[in-house]
Design a protein around this motif. Structure first.
Motif, PDB file in Angstrom:
ATOM      1  N   ARG A   1      31.527  32.436  46.177  1.00 55.72           N
ATOM      2  CA  ARG A   1      32.877  33.027  46.228  1.00 55.72           C
ATOM      3  C   ARG A   1      33.625  32.548  47.471  1.00 55.72           C
ATOM      4  N   ARG A   2      32.950  32.464  48.603  1.00 55.36           N
ATOM      5  CA  ARG A   2      33.610  31.966  49.810  1.00 55.36           C
ATOM      6  C   ARG A   2      34.001  30.503  49.653  1.00 55.36           C
ATOM      7  N   THR A   3      33.121  29.717  49.053  1.00 57.73           N
ATOM      8  CA  THR A   3      33.439  28.308  48.817  1.00 57.73           C
ATOM      9  C   THR A   3      34.656  28.174  47.916  1.00 57.73           C
ATOM     10  N   LEU A   4      34.685  28.971  46.850  1.00 57.34           N
ATOM     11  CA  LEU A   4      35.827  28.930  45.940  1.00 57.34           C
ATOM     12  C   LEU A   4      37.107  29.389  46.631  1.00 57.34           C
ATOM     13  N   ALA A   5      37.004  30.446  47.439  1.00 59.10           N
ATOM     14  CA  ALA A   5      38.199  30.954  48.118  1.00 59.10           C
ATOM     15  C   ALA A   5      38.769  29.912  49.073  1.00 59.10           C
ATOM     16  N   VAL A   6      37.888  29.261  49.852  1.00 58.58           N
ATOM     17  CA  VAL A   6      38.355  28.222  50.777  1.00 58.58           C
ATOM     18  C   VAL A   6      38.959  27.060  50.000  1.00 58.58           C
ATOM     19  N   HIS A   7      38.309  26.674  48.912  1.00 61.95           N
ATOM     20  CA  HIS A   7      38.811  25.550  48.118  1.00 61.95           C
ATOM     21  C   HIS A   7      40.166  25.871  47.500  1.00 61.95           C
ATOM     22  N   VAL A   8      40.300  27.075  46.943  1.00 59.81           N
ATOM     23  CA  VAL A   8      41.572  27.455  46.322  1.00 59.81           C
ATOM     24  C   VAL A   8      42.685  27.505  47.360  1.00 59.81           C
ATOM     25  N   SER A   9      42.364  27.939  48.594  1.00 63.09           N
ATOM     26  CA  SER A   9      43.391  27.999  49.633  1.00 63.09           C
ATOM     27  C   SER A   9      43.908  26.623  50.006  1.00 63.09           C
ATOM     28  N   ARG A  10      43.182  25.563  49.653  1.00 61.81           N
ATOM     29  CA  ARG A  10      43.605  24.195  49.982  1.00 61.81           C
ATOM     30  C   ARG A  10      44.096  23.421  48.770  1.00 61.81           C
ATOM     31  N   LEU A  11      44.183  24.074  47.615  1.00 64.60           N
ATOM     32  CA  LEU A  11      44.695  23.389  46.434  1.00 64.60           C
ATOM     33  C   LEU A  11      46.197  23.192  46.543  1.00 64.60           C
ATOM     34  N   PRO A  12      46.718  22.073  46.052  1.00 63.26           N
ATOM     35  CA  PRO A  12      48.175  21.896  46.032  1.00 63.26           C
ATOM     36  C   PRO A  12      48.832  22.874  45.068  1.00 63.26           C
ATOM     37  N   THR A  13      50.098  23.133  45.318  1.00 61.85           N
ATOM     38  CA  THR A  13      50.823  24.116  44.507  1.00 61.85           C
ATOM     39  C   THR A  13      50.810  23.777  43.019  1.00 61.85           C
ATOM     40  N   PRO A  14      50.992  22.513  42.597  1.00 70.62           N
ATOM     41  CA  PRO A  14      50.940  22.224  41.146  1.00 70.62           C
ATOM     42  C   PRO A  14      49.619  22.616  40.506  1.00 70.62           C
ATOM     43  N   ALA A  15      48.505  22.409  41.213  1.00 75.44           N
ATOM     44  CA  ALA A  15      47.212  22.798  40.654  1.00 75.44           C
ATOM     45  C   ALA A  15      47.110  24.307  40.517  1.00 75.44           C
ATOM     46  N   LEU A  16      47.602  25.047  41.520  1.00 75.40           N
ATOM     47  CA  LEU A  16      47.595  26.509  41.435  1.00 75.40           C
ATOM     48  C   LEU A  16      48.461  26.987  40.286  1.00 75.40           C
ATOM     49  N   ALA A  17      49.626  26.355  40.107  1.00 78.78           N
ATOM     50  CA  ALA A  17      50.508  26.751  39.006  1.00 78.78           C
ATOM     51  C   ALA A  17      49.866  26.460  37.658  1.00 78.78           C
ATOM     52  N   ARG A  18      49.136  25.349  37.567  1.00 80.36           N
ATOM     53  CA  ARG A  18      48.472  25.011  36.303  1.00 80.36           C
ATOM     54  C   ARG A  18      47.370  26.002  35.968  1.00 80.36           C
ATOM     55  N   LEU A  19      46.609  26.406  36.964  1.00 78.16           N
ATOM     56  CA  LEU A  19      45.540  27.378  36.727  1.00 78.16           C
ATOM     57  C   LEU A  19      46.099  28.761  36.450  1.00 78.16           C
ATOM     58  N   GLY A  20      47.136  29.154  37.191  1.00 78.60           N
ATOM     59  CA  GLY A  20      47.732  30.468  36.991  1.00 78.60           C
ATOM     60  C   GLY A  20      46.844  31.581  37.533  1.00 78.60           C
ATOM     61  N   THR A  21      47.425  32.768  37.613  1.00 77.35           N
ATOM     62  CA  THR A  21      46.676  33.917  38.124  1.00 77.35           C
ATOM     63  C   THR A  21      45.471  34.231  37.246  1.00 77.35           C
ATOM     64  N   THR A  22      45.676  34.167  35.922  1.00 79.87           N
ATOM     65  CA  THR A  22      44.575  34.476  35.001  1.00 79.87           C
ATOM     66  C   THR A  22      43.429  33.490  35.157  1.00 79.87           C
ATOM     67  N   GLY A  23      43.758  32.202  35.260  1.00 84.47           N
ATOM     68  CA  GLY A  23      42.706  31.196  35.402  1.00 84.47           C
ATOM     69  C   GLY A  23      41.941  31.324  36.696  1.00 84.47           C
ATOM     70  N   LEU A  24      42.655  31.589  37.804  1.00 86.40           N
ATOM     71  CA  LEU A  24      41.972  31.754  39.088  1.00 86.40           C
ATOM     72  C   LEU A  24      41.077  32.982  39.077  1.00 86.40           C
ATOM     73  N   ARG A  25      41.578  34.097  38.508  1.00 85.27           N
ATOM     74  CA  ARG A  25      40.766  35.309  38.449  1.00 85.27           C
ATOM     75  C   ARG A  25      39.529  35.077  37.589  1.00 85.27           C
ATOM     76  N   ALA A  26      39.685  34.329  36.501  1.00 85.97           N
ATOM     77  CA  ALA A  26      38.533  34.046  35.632  1.00 85.97           C
ATOM     78  C   ALA A  26      37.487  33.213  36.360  1.00 85.97           C
ATOM     79  N   ARG A  27      37.926  32.226  37.177  1.00 84.57           N
ATOM     80  CA  ARG A  27      36.958  31.391  37.898  1.00 84.57           C
ATOM     81  C   ARG A  27      36.273  32.181  39.006  1.00 84.57           C
ATOM     82  N   LEU A  28      37.054  32.900  39.833  1.00 84.68           N
ATOM     83  CA  LEU A  28      36.499  33.555  41.007  1.00 84.68           C
ATOM     84  C   LEU A  28      35.762  34.846  40.680  1.00 84.68           C
TER      85      LEU A  28
END
Length: 503
Positions: free
Chosen positions: A86-113
């Motif tokens: 979870r810490r690895t994912l949190a650090v990685h997500v904090s460094r993702l570019p905005t387009p990647a975050l928008a593509r994953l969306g809140t639902t996708g990020l919650r599903a992964r983490l």
């Protein structure tokens, strides 16, 4: 350029391998000790003696202690693994570019983490010990069954063997296609429900509620037909296999085989036949969990393989206890633009406070951005005027959003440089960029908590007076205890501004 990373689920597990292996070893010893208990039972029936009672009690106690120790070690190892992942994912997500975050969306990020990490629990904490037990206990039971009752005694485990082959081989193969189709259909059902719920305002304005409802009806009908077809193919054989897995089936065959044997041999056939069956019953849907864990790990590794923003150097503590930005660039800032996909204009209106010290401002030099080989912005040269309100205008698709993402370090350019106060963005720690350049979106999100709790995200140790000052600077006269979820769209924007100003 974005920096690719390697998948990390296995890397996150490395630190727990020793503890997990110890748990598996204890599970294997517990399986062997449990078999020793059955030997004591058979020997007591064969020749009653107090020593077999003591040996049986000792084996029972040891098996219970080993099982408890195995569970403690395995769950401890899994908890450590989950924490690191979870810490690895949190650090990685904090460094993702905005387009990647928008593509994953809140639902996708919650599903992964959350969902995908949780799906790994059974495969890490339970399945290794269950597999060890499944390998050792039946093998020991079969050896002892042959030794006590001869080859004829092996007939007692035939029903369990057939049922195990069906559950562990046939059902997964028949269910694989249905599981994939089910996942796609369930995702469409969830999307349709989400459209109906979140699109209530749009439906009311435009008066078109048939789209989401029709998609929901079609998806649920498809799910029902697929499930009925799967049940029709699997239900009858599964019912037969389940019946064969019951202890009554094994005992019935054991009595048929050993009805003419001495009592102690019949006891051996019964207890060792059930011992060979028990691990299969304990395994249950373990292989279903394994399939789910494999899919979840694949999705997590795909997220960790997403290219991240260049991290820059490690952040150093600010001098003299301050967090001063780098010095402003020298010379008169000049705004010029030469993009391939043109932003129509960049207009700066100077601040009324002409005596204010110039703050450092971003400067872009020959910046270009491409997406899938298609130029989106650039080459672009731009020097933002300090202490001014700058408006960026242009038609849809001209690169306005991309420009804002570049300025806020939401994405990195494919070519060219961006600097702040004469320092290239890449030479600034990524973690400190939010304190140097910030973006307030058109529709900022808020936590469903109080105004105070939302503001404390930016400064956890701020006093109530400092929080009220931030609200006053953003012209938002609301109580700190008011729920943020009740704010209007404009008030949410002011709350986002209060997170950035007044400190």
């Amino acid at each position: 350029m974005l920096t690719p990373t390697r998948p990390g689920t296995v890397r996150a597990l490395n630190g727990s391998v020793a503890r997990l292996a110890a748990g598996v070893g204890c599970a294997a010893l517990a399986a062997g000790t449990g078999t020793a208990l059955l030997v004591a039972v058979v020997e007591f029936v064969r020749a009653p003696a107090a020593r077999w009672v003591w040996w049986g009690a000792l084996a029972l106690t040891a098996a219970g202690a080993l099982n408890s120790l195995s569970s403690w070690l395995a769950h401890g190892a899994e908890a450590e693994f989950e924490h690191r992942l979870r810490r690895t994912l949190a650090v990685h997500v904090s460094r993702l570019p905005t387009p990647a975050l928008a593509r994953l969306g809140t639902t996708g990020l919650r599903a992964r983490l959350d969902g995908d990490v949780t799906a790994l629990h059974h495969a890490v904490a339970h399945l290794p010990g269950e597999i060890a037990t499944m390998l050792i206990a039946p093998l020991a039971a079969l050896v002892l069954l042959t030794g006590y009752a001869g080859p004829l005694g092996l007939v007692a485990v035939v029903p369990a063997a057939l049922a195990a082959v069906f559950h562990l081989v046939v059902v997964p193969r028949r269910s694989r296609r249905f599981a994939a189709d089910r996942g796609r259909v369930v995702a469409r059902i969830v999307a349709a429900v989400d459209d109906m719920v979140r699109g209530a305002v749009i439906t009311r304005v435009h008066g078109d509620e048939s789209g989401a409802s029709a998609r929901y009806t079609t998806a649920t009908r498809e799910f029902a037909h697929g499930f009925r077809d799967w049940v029709g193919r699997v239900a009858t054989p599964a019912a037969v296999a389940t019946a064969l897995l019951q202890p009554s089936a094994t005992l019935a065959v054991a009595f048929c085989v050993g009805h003419r044997m001495p009592v102690w041999q019949l006891t051996a056939v019964c207890v060792f036949g059930l011992a060979a069956l028990a691990p299969v019953l304990r395994l249950g849907h373990g292989f279903d969990h394994l399939g789910a864990a494999r899919d979840a790990a694949g999705r997590i590794d795909a997220l960790l393989a997403e290219p991240v923003l260049h991290p820059g150097p490690a952040e150093q503590p600010p001098a003299c206890g301050t967090d001063s930005p780098p010095p402003p660039p020298t010379g008169s800032p000049v705004t010029s633009i030469t993009p391939v996909t043109p932003v129509t204009s960049v207009t700066s209106v100077p601040s009324v406070d002409d005596d204010a010290a110039s703050a450092p401002a971003p400067v872009l030099a020959a910046v270009t951005v491409t997406v899938d080989g298609r130029p989106v912005l650039g080459p672009l040269d731009l020097a933002v005027v300090p202490n001014a309100v700058t408006a960026v205008t242009g038609p849809s698709g001209s690169g306005k959003t991309t420009l804002l993402r570049l300025l806020s370090r939401g994405t990195d350019p494919d070519d060219g440089t961006i600097s702040l106060g004469g320092t290239p963005y890449r030479d600034l720690p990524l973690e400190s960029m939010a304190r140097r350049v910030a973006t307030v979106p058109q529709s900022p999100g808020v936590l469903p908590r109080s105004i105070r709790e939302n503001l404390l995200l930016a400064r956890p140790h701020a006093t109530d007076e400092e929080l009220r000052a931030a609200l006053a600077a953003a012209a938002l006269p609301v109580p700190l205890d008011a729920p943020a979820a009740h704010l209007s769209g404009g008030e949410r924007q002011r709350l986002a501004l209060a997170l950035l100003t007044g400190w």
